[in-house]
Enzyme design. Sequence first.
Site, short mmCIF file in Angstrom:
data_model
loop_
_atom_site.label_atom_id
_atom_site.label_comp_id
_atom_site.label_asym_id
_atom_site.label_seq_id
_atom_site.Cartn_x
_atom_site.Cartn_y
_atom_site.Cartn_z
N ASP A 21 0.70 -1.32 -0.04
CA ASP A 21 0.26 -0.28 0.43
C ASP A 21 1.11 1.51 0.30
OD1 ASP A 21 -2.17 1.29 0.48
OD2 ASP A 21 -2.07 1.72 2.69
N ILE A 22 0.49 2.18 -0.64
CA ILE A 22 1.14 3.86 -0.38
C ILE A 22 1.31 4.54 0.67
CG2 ILE A 22 2.28 5.63 -2.12
CD1 ILE A 22 0.80 4.47 -4.77
N ASP A 23 0.06 5.14 0.97
CA ASP A 23 -0.33 6.16 1.69
C ASP A 23 -0.71 5.60 2.80
OD1 ASP A 23 -0.64 9.04 0.31
OD2 ASP A 23 -2.26 7.07 -0.98
N ASP A 199 -2.32 -0.12 5.77
CA ASP A 199 -2.92 0.15 6.99
C ASP A 199 -4.02 1.03 7.91
OD1 ASP A 199 -3.06 3.59 6.94
OD2 ASP A 199 -2.90 2.62 4.52
#
Length: 273
Positions: A21-23, A199
Amino acid sequence: MNIQTDLTPRLPDGRWALFLDIDGTLLEHAAHPDSVSVSDDLRLLLETVERRLDGALAFITGRSIAAVDGLFDPLKLRIAGLYGLEHRLTPDGQIEAADEPADMAALADEIELELASQAVYVERKGPVLAIHTRAAPHLLIRATELVEAALARLPKGYRVIAGNAGVELMPLEAAKGAAIRRFMQLDPFSGRRPVFLGDDTSDENGFETVNAAGGISIRVKPQGETAARFAIADVASAIAWLEANFGAVDKQANRDDVMAASRIPTEASPPSR
């Protein structure tokens, strides 16, 4: 049954497939998605990781592929965008894109009229509508009410996903777990053991998929129940973990120190949904 997730895994040598995932995982959240930036160090680390894994690295994100490319430019990786509604199966391959349905566009217009002037960002992502309330947390309940009410007006096949600081409306087929399964059927991922870092609530489906495949699921800064088997304290610790496990060979001597710094205790159990 509760799962004790009291340490972040130190991975042995092996054939791993890494999904990120990124954010909130690689980048700290911001009030507006466009307010984040990618450091040269992070780009270099991801390039190193991809090379060490012989290409078995992919972003699994709620952002569109176009947005991710703009953020990480000039780096391009394999990617599932919009929770798997968009794909680029090779770094230089074609993008399988997703368009915005007319009914979703009309709904976005309505919600913008009510909320956009109150520090709420309404993000149009094709068939996915995201309402970001990080700058106005008192409006999260109202934003959730609006998208839940919209389910009765939209065609069947949509669902509402509540996040840490916002809410999203998306098709049922938008699922990170499905995106991970698709990559795992392809080279260079096939035959490897999957690892997924995320997250938020939208990452839970990916954790469940990786767990079922015998892989490693890690939630960054977990809040409440999670299907992830391991936890990492924050974004900085997640990046340190990536570097310790998949980074440059000459940094492996510091691996134990990094792992010790990233450990946090947390109790977690699989969500009921």
